[in-house]
Design a protein around this motif. Structure first.
Motif, PDB file in Angstrom:
ATOM      1  N   THR A   1       0.823  -1.214   0.000  1.00  0.00           N
ATOM      2  CA  THR A   1       0.000   0.000   0.000  1.00  0.00           C
ATOM      3  C   THR A   1       0.856   1.262   0.000  1.00  0.00           C
ATOM      4  O   THR A   1       0.455   2.285  -0.555  1.00  0.00           O
ATOM      5  N   LEU A   2       2.043   1.195   0.612  1.00  0.00           N
ATOM      6  CA  LEU A   2       2.933   2.354   0.620  1.00  0.00           C
ATOM      7  C   LEU A   2       3.406   2.671  -0.797  1.00  0.00           C
ATOM      8  O   LEU A   2       3.606   3.832  -1.157  1.00  0.00           O
ATOM      9  N   ALA A   3       3.594   1.629  -1.600  1.00  0.00           N
ATOM     10  CA  ALA A   3       4.121   1.798  -2.951  1.00  0.00           C
ATOM     11  C   ALA A   3       3.074   2.290  -3.943  1.00  0.00           C
ATOM     12  O   ALA A   3       3.433   2.787  -5.015  1.00  0.00           O
ATOM     13  N   ILE A   4       1.788   2.160  -3.611  1.00  0.00           N
ATOM     14  CA  ILE A   4       0.746   2.561  -4.568  1.00  0.00           C
ATOM     15  C   ILE A   4      -0.079   3.754  -4.100  1.00  0.00           C
ATOM     16  O   ILE A   4      -0.823   4.330  -4.896  1.00  0.00           O
ATOM     17  N   ALA A   5       0.070   4.144  -2.837  1.00  0.00           N
ATOM     18  CA  ALA A   5      -0.773   5.216  -2.292  1.00  0.00           C
ATOM     19  C   ALA A   5      -0.661   6.504  -3.106  1.00  0.00           C
ATOM     20  O   ALA A   5      -1.673   7.117  -3.476  1.00  0.00           O
ATOM     21  N   SER A   6       0.561   6.923  -3.405  1.00  0.00           N
ATOM     22  CA  SER A   6       0.758   8.189  -4.127  1.00  0.00           C
ATOM     23  C   SER A   6       0.139   8.156  -5.515  1.00  0.00           C
ATOM     24  O   SER A   6      -0.273   9.199  -6.040  1.00  0.00           O
ATOM     25  N   LEU A   7       0.086   6.982  -6.131  1.00  0.00           N
ATOM     26  CA  LEU A   7      -0.516   6.871  -7.457  1.00  0.00           C
ATOM     27  C   LEU A   7      -2.006   7.154  -7.412  1.00  0.00           C
ATOM     28  O   LEU A   7      -2.614   7.484  -8.434  1.00  0.00           O
ATOM     29  N   LEU A   8      -2.596   7.025  -6.231  1.00  0.00           N
ATOM     30  CA  LEU A   8      -4.033   7.250  -6.058  1.00  0.00           C
ATOM     31  C   LEU A   8      -4.328   8.575  -5.365  1.00  0.00           C
ATOM     32  O   LEU A   8      -5.470   8.837  -4.975  1.00  0.00           O
ATOM     33  N   GLY A   9      -3.289   9.396  -5.177  1.00  0.00           N
ATOM     34  CA  GLY A   9      -3.479  10.691  -4.540  1.00  0.00           C
ATOM     35  C   GLY A   9      -3.571  10.633  -3.029  1.00  0.00           C
ATOM     36  O   GLY A   9      -4.074  11.578  -2.398  1.00  0.00           O
ATOM     37  N   VAL A  10      -3.093   9.543  -2.448  1.00  0.00           N
ATOM     38  CA  VAL A  10      -3.116   9.383  -0.979  1.00  0.00           C
ATOM     39  C   VAL A  10      -1.696   9.503  -0.455  1.00  0.00           C
ATOM     40  O   VAL A  10      -0.766   8.900  -1.005  1.00  0.00           O
ATOM     41  N   GLN A  11      -1.505  10.261   0.612  1.00  0.00           N
ATOM     42  CA  GLN A  11      -0.178  10.428   1.200  1.00  0.00           C
ATOM     43  C   GLN A  11       0.253   9.148   1.910  1.00  0.00           C
ATOM     44  O   GLN A  11      -0.448   8.668   2.808  1.00  0.00           O
ATOM     45  N   PRO A  12       1.397   8.567   1.522  1.00  0.00           N
ATOM     46  CA  PRO A  12       1.867   7.349   2.199  1.00  0.00           C
ATOM     47  C   PRO A  12       2.077   7.545   3.689  1.00  0.00           C
ATOM     48  O   PRO A  12       1.979   6.594   4.462  1.00  0.00           O
ATOM     49  N   SER A  13       2.352   8.774   4.099  1.00  0.00           N
ATOM     50  CA  SER A  13       2.597   9.041   5.521  1.00  0.00           C
ATOM     51  C   SER A  13       1.383   8.684   6.378  1.00  0.00           C
ATOM     52  O   SER A  13       1.518   8.386   7.570  1.00  0.00           O
ATOM     53  N   ILE A  14       0.193   8.688   5.766  1.00  0.00           N
ATOM     54  CA  ILE A  14      -1.020   8.311   6.493  1.00  0.00           C
ATOM     55  C   ILE A  14      -0.973   6.837   6.876  1.00  0.00           C
ATOM     56  O   ILE A  14      -1.543   6.425   7.892  1.00  0.00           O
ATOM     57  N   LEU A  15      -0.266   6.028   6.068  1.00  0.00           N
ATOM     58  CA  LEU A  15      -0.272   4.579   6.233  1.00  0.00           C
ATOM     59  C   LEU A  15       0.941   4.033   6.972  1.00  0.00           C
ATOM     60  O   LEU A  15       0.886   2.920   7.509  1.00  0.00           O
ATOM     61  N   VAL A  16       2.026   4.778   6.970  1.00  0.00           N
ATOM     62  CA  VAL A  16       3.309   4.258   7.449  1.00  0.00           C
ATOM     63  C   VAL A  16       3.237   3.697   8.861  1.00  0.00           C
ATOM     64  O   VAL A  16       3.781   2.627   9.151  1.00  0.00           O
TER      65      VAL A  16
END
Length: 698
Positions: A492-507
């Motif tokens: 999910t960290l690797a694809i979040a930005s592709l969907l406009g979601v900040q990876p920092s939310i998931l880390v």
């Protein structure tokens, strides 16, 4: 090596020539032939005649029906050295080129002609689907030539459908699936042949489940790249040669490193950057980039660190298994850094994870959160892959596309983001760097080469975001299916930005809950996610959600794929809310492993339901959800749900029925109820209500 499913097909000498040009549906009629043997024929002669009729109808008959011009037998057949006759698609390109020329000259009838071509292709495709359901029994007289005959028919259909699609004014229509001809038996033959050629099992699975029959034939004709890798420990889900043990891993030297050549006076050594500088920049939200300089005495080398926003830089995209993996603390051999400097340009800074991401978990998380920014702000992204670097940039276009699609770089998780977010992506071949968009064929090339159109689709998806500003969760799911990673929690960290979601939310969320949070952030997802094969999350409200989109981590390795269209399913705290075709019946306990039958008297229909993976344990359900009305007798995915006993009303007056996901099943329409004997009725479960309904699946 020639595959058994793609060898030249024996021509059965059906009487094709000498008759007037007629539409596809009249092809056999005008020749006074029928698809069943005459009463005065022996059974054996009748079966052989049927095979000849079907072969001619679905080759010459189909081509003539689409291009609306007589095609003589000699255009596609040729004599063999032993005196026999075979049919091939070698002359098809000239036929299609002539068809395109005639269409373009006939502007007034342009659209009607393409409409007629579409209708012909649809009829032929439906006929072929019927033969598939009968396991191609009509072609049994051909023996070992049956698979190649069937695949030739599919490739002709693909070529004609592809040519029609190449016309800019062609009315948008649904596509046709010709890969259905690869029945389990034919698929096994092809798999055995490709394994014998040296293909990795995971690449075979990727190709046979993703590309067209024409593309498979092309791949077999090219063979795998001779890269010296041993695939005996690989599986259909992943290539073992790309699995890295980080506890024993060490970066490799270049093949031309002087220390490897025995020149001990030129011993190569690892160099790195100042760890505190890299960490300081990352913690300040800056991208650290690297330059290689001579040290103070001019005899050695040193690395300097710069802010990415202050200098132009090239981001390196690679896979660790090729030997360039490391961390800031350990650095890389001088020979590798000198090579990188040469590749990007001596005055150009570069970013590579092996030097710019420290090992410490907190800083690593910060760097991962900035990966999208790192690749999107680079002036270019350069792909380094060992297999690609064995391929010449002057190789045929199809070969280069095939090598990219089957490369290790294309199989890894993080490289998807690195490619999609790039401003300009370059591939480092053996002798030159080539832009990715330089591998996308022109319309004129695609017109005559259906395999290039199909293969290039995998590369086109990588350019969708940069070229068209569009990249959906469906695109991501399709791109991830055959990718792997040594860290499954990174998905999910690797694809979040592709969907406009900040990876920092998931880390900082538990890895098993990251997929839920990502989908919640999106708020919607294509409703057909419900019917995907593979493992699901076991969290209330999200039992419908795949735990991963990667086959190696339990996702589907075949079957339907997530839609790339509008996300018509709404993600709510209670589940997925969407409209499906439903069959509602009294709550029933379904016993483990047993098929069961539904009877819809209102629609005069009978359905058979099976569990394709033979799940353990019985379950209760009161409704089946389908993607839509079931037309054909072929099995379709459906989902069994239990009704929770309450519903709510929407603002528009419609109702939402709340349900709980049970399991994915297959449903098949049986003959009409009126044709079913009374003996089959009592065990059938009666459907109380059928039709479209809005449900919330939890």
């Amino acid at each position: 090596m020639q595959s058994r499913v793609f060898k030249p097909s024996v021509w059965l000498n059906f009487n094709h020539d000498g008759y007037p040009l007629v539409p596809f549906e009249q092809y056999l009629e005008v020749r006074n032939q029928h698809p069943t043997p005459n009463q005065d024929e022996s059974a054996e002669m009748g079966v052989s005649n049927t095979a000849a009729q079907m072969q001619s109808l679905l080759t010459f008959g189909l081509i003539e029906g689409v291009v609306e011009k007589h095609v003589p037998e000699c255009a596609l057949t040729r004599k063999t050295s032993n005196g026999g006759t075979v049919i091939t698609k070698d002359g098809l390109g000239h036929i299609i080129k002539d068809w395109a020329r005639r269409i373009c000259k006939n502007k007034d009838n342009y659209t009607p002609w393409l409409e007629r071509a579409h209708t012909t292709l649809k009829r032929a495709n439906s006929l072929l689907a019927g033969l598939v359901s009968l396991q191609f029994r009509c072609f049994e007289p051909l023996g070992d030539d049956a698979p190649s005959t069937v695949c030739l028919i599919a490739m002709i259909g693909e070529a004609l459908a592809n040519a029609k699609r190449a016309f800019k004014q062609s009315p948008p229509r649904e596509g046709f699936a010709w890969g259905m001809v690869l029945t389990p038996h034919y698929h096994s033959l092809l798999e055995e042949d490709m394994l014998a050629q040296g293909w990795c099992p995971s690449v075979i699975s990727y190709l046979t489940s993703t590309v067209s029959v024409s593309s498979l034939e092309y791949a077999v004709s090219c063979g795998p790249m001779n890269d010296g890798k041993d695939h005996q420990h690989c599986s259909p889900q992943s290539c073992a040669t790309y699995v890295v043990d980080t506890t024993t891993y060490a970066a490799q030297h270049t093949s031309t490193c002087r220390s490897l050549l025995g020149r001990l006076r030129d011993t190569c050594y690892n160099i790195s950057v100042d760890l505190r500088e890299v960490e300081g920049l990352l913690l300040a939200g800056e991208i650290p980039v690297i330059k290689l300089d001579k040290d103070e005495d001019g005899h050695g080398y040193k690395l300097s660190v710069h802010k990415g926003r202050d200098v132009e830089y090239v981001a390196i995209s690679h896979v660790w298994a090729d030997g360039l993996g490391s961390t800031t603390e350990d650095g890389l051999p001088v020979c590798q850094i000198r090579r990188l400097t040469t590749l990007v340009g001596r005055q150009t800074a570069f970013w590579i994870d092996s030097l710019c991401i420290p090992r410490a978990e907190s800083v690593r998380k910060k760097a991962i959160g900035m990966m999208a920014q790192t690749y999107s702000q680079a002036k270019a992204v350069l792909v380094l892959d060992r297999t690609l670097q064995l391929c010449q940039s002057t190789a045929p276009l199809g070969v280069r596309i095939l090598r990219v699609l089957t490369s290790g770089w294309m199989q890894r998780l993080w490289t998807l983001q690195e490619a999609v977010l790039s401003k300009a992506l370059y591939l480092n071949f053996a002798d030159a760097q080539t832009p990715l968009n330089g591998l996308i064929p022109s319309t004129s090339v695609m017109l005559l080469s259906s395999h290039l159109t199909d293969l290039a689709g995998g590369l086109f998806r990588l350019t969708k975001k940069s070229a068209h500003g569009v990249y959906s969760v469906g695109d991501i799911a399709r791109s991830l299916r055959w990718r792997t990673t040594n860290r499954p929690s990174d998905e999910t960290l690797a694809i979040a930005s592709l969907l406009g979601v900040q990876p920092s939310i998931l880390v900082n969320i538990k890895s098993e809950l990251r997929m839920i949070r990502l989908i919640q952030e999106l708020g919607s997802i294509p409703s057909n996610v419900l019917f995907l094969k593979g493992s699901k999350l076991q969290v209330p409200g999200f039992r419908w959600l795949p735990s991963s989109f990667m086959a190696a981590q339990g996702a589907s390795s075949g079957g339907s794929q997530l839609s790339t269209g509008s996300p018509d399913g709404r993600v709510t705290p209670r589940g997925l809310e969407a409209t499906y075709y439903a069959l509602k019946f009294p709550k029933t306990r379904i016993e483990e492993g047993k098929p069961w039958v539904l009877k819809d008297t209102k629609c005069d229909r009978l359905y058979e339901v099976v569990d394709p993976i033979h799940s353990v344990g019985s379950y209760e359900c009161g409704m089946l959800l389908l993607p839509g009305w079931l037309f054909a007798a072929n099995p379709s995915a459906c989902v069994a749900v239990s009704i929770l006993g309450h519903s709510s009303e929407n603002d528009d007056g419609s109702f939402v029925v709340y349900t709980e996901y049970q399991r994915r099943l297959l449903i098949r329409k049986k003959p009409f109820l009126g044709e079913i004997t009374a003996a089959s009725g009592p065990s059938a479960i009666s459907v109380a209500v059928s039709g479209s309904i809005c449900v919330c699946v939890g």
